[in-house]
Design a protein around this motif. Structure first.
Motif, PDB file in Angstrom:
ATOM      1  N   THR A 141       0.839  -1.201   0.000  1.00 18.02           N
ATOM      2  CA  THR A 141       0.000   0.000   0.000  1.00 18.02           C
ATOM      3  C   THR A 141       0.871   1.247   0.000  1.00 18.02           C
ATOM      4  O   THR A 141       0.690   2.156  -0.824  1.00 18.02           O
ATOM      5  CB  THR A 141      -0.927   0.017   1.236  1.00 18.02           C
ATOM      6  OG1 THR A 141      -1.772  -1.130   1.207  1.00 18.02           O
ATOM      7  CG2 THR A 141      -1.760   1.282   1.296  1.00 18.02           C
ATOM      8  N   LEU A 142       1.821   1.298   0.927  1.00 19.06           N
ATOM      9  CA  LEU A 142       2.712   2.457   1.020  1.00 19.06           C
ATOM     10  C   LEU A 142       3.555   2.613  -0.242  1.00 19.06           C
ATOM     11  O   LEU A 142       3.768   3.743  -0.705  1.00 19.06           O
ATOM     12  CB  LEU A 142       3.596   2.341   2.260  1.00 19.06           C
ATOM     13  CG  LEU A 142       2.872   2.500   3.590  1.00 19.06           C
ATOM     14  CD1 LEU A 142       3.802   2.192   4.756  1.00 19.06           C
ATOM     15  CD2 LEU A 142       2.275   3.892   3.729  1.00 19.06           C
ATOM     16  N   ALA A 143       4.020   1.515  -0.805  1.00 15.67           N
ATOM     17  CA  ALA A 143       4.826   1.592  -2.026  1.00 15.67           C
ATOM     18  C   ALA A 143       4.017   2.177  -3.173  1.00 15.67           C
ATOM     19  O   ALA A 143       4.497   3.056  -3.908  1.00 15.67           O
ATOM     20  CB  ALA A 143       5.368   0.207  -2.401  1.00 15.67           C
ATOM     21  N   ALA A 144       2.796   1.717  -3.342  1.00 12.21           N
ATOM     22  CA  ALA A 144       1.954   2.220  -4.434  1.00 12.21           C
ATOM     23  C   ALA A 144       1.610   3.692  -4.244  1.00 12.21           C
ATOM     24  O   ALA A 144       1.674   4.485  -5.193  1.00 12.21           O
ATOM     25  CB  ALA A 144       0.678   1.388  -4.556  1.00 12.21           C
ATOM     26  N   LEU A 145       1.264   4.077  -3.027  1.00 12.48           N
ATOM     27  CA  LEU A 145       0.896   5.469  -2.780  1.00 12.48           C
ATOM     28  C   LEU A 145       2.097   6.399  -2.866  1.00 12.48           C
ATOM     29  O   LEU A 145       1.987   7.529  -3.364  1.00 12.48           O
ATOM     30  CB  LEU A 145       0.170   5.601  -1.443  1.00 12.48           C
ATOM     31  CG  LEU A 145      -1.185   4.879  -1.390  1.00 12.48           C
ATOM     32  CD1 LEU A 145      -1.801   4.993   0.006  1.00 12.48           C
ATOM     33  CD2 LEU A 145      -2.139   5.394  -2.452  1.00 12.48           C
ATOM     34  N   ALA A 146       3.254   5.927  -2.406  1.00 11.19           N
ATOM     35  CA  ALA A 146       4.475   6.736  -2.542  1.00 11.19           C
ATOM     36  C   ALA A 146       4.850   6.889  -4.015  1.00 11.19           C
ATOM     37  O   ALA A 146       5.272   7.971  -4.445  1.00 11.19           O
ATOM     38  CB  ALA A 146       5.623   6.098  -1.754  1.00 11.19           C
TER      39      ALA A 146
END
Length: 160
Positions: free
Chosen positions: A144-149
């Motif tokens: 999730t964090l990777a995609a949003l970043a």
């Protein structure tokens, strides 16, 4: 590749990363918590059903199609390394491809496949479900964090 095409690919990548990151966020913030409130056999069975339904053109198209766009954007960023925003584009592309797509293939798919073989009512399934849900959710936070970043980096690159 002209600047208009790179702009379109970057915008498409940003939107795809946002959509996929949002879907994964919903799982971390809502779905897995809700499944954890159910009796273990019901939570396990529900997740088995979700994993079957997730293999569809819309979800896989968003996940993998965004990955393809990110690869193209990343290669273009390397080719145009001296231009403004190239580092942001490459970082966003790598974050999505490694932190979201590769992580899904290496971590989530094998765990989901193993879960699919369980009988929700069998002895030991409740313990397996508890471990699965904990590890699956922790790794889901990562993707999730990777995609949003990656989405944020693409947006910053568009503004560069």
């Amino acid at each position: 590749m002209n600047d208009g095409l790179l702009f379109a690919l970057t915008l498409t990548g940003a939107l795809g990363c946002g959509v996929v990151g949002g879907a994964f966020f919903a799982f971390s913030a809502l779905v897995m918590r809700a499944l954890g409130k159910l009796p273990p056999a019901q939570g396990l069975a529900a997740m088995q059903s979700i994993n079957v339904v997730a293999v569809n053109p819309a979800f896989l198209g968003a996940l993998l199609g965004t990955g393809v766009v990110c690869v193209v954007v990343g290669i273009t960023a390397i080719a145009r390394w001296s231009e403004p925003g190239a580092g942001l584009l490459l970082a966003g592309a790598l974050l999505y491809v490694i932190g979201t797509v590769l992580e899904t293939i290496v971590v989530h798919v094998p765990r989901n496949n193993a879960l699919a073989t369980l009988d929700p009512e069998a002895e030991g399934s409740a313990q397996h479900w508890s471990r699965y849900a904990s590890v699956w959710t922790a790794w889901n936070h990562v993707r999730t964090l990777a995609a949003l970043a990656a989405c944020a980096l693409f947006i910053l690159a568009l503004a560069a």
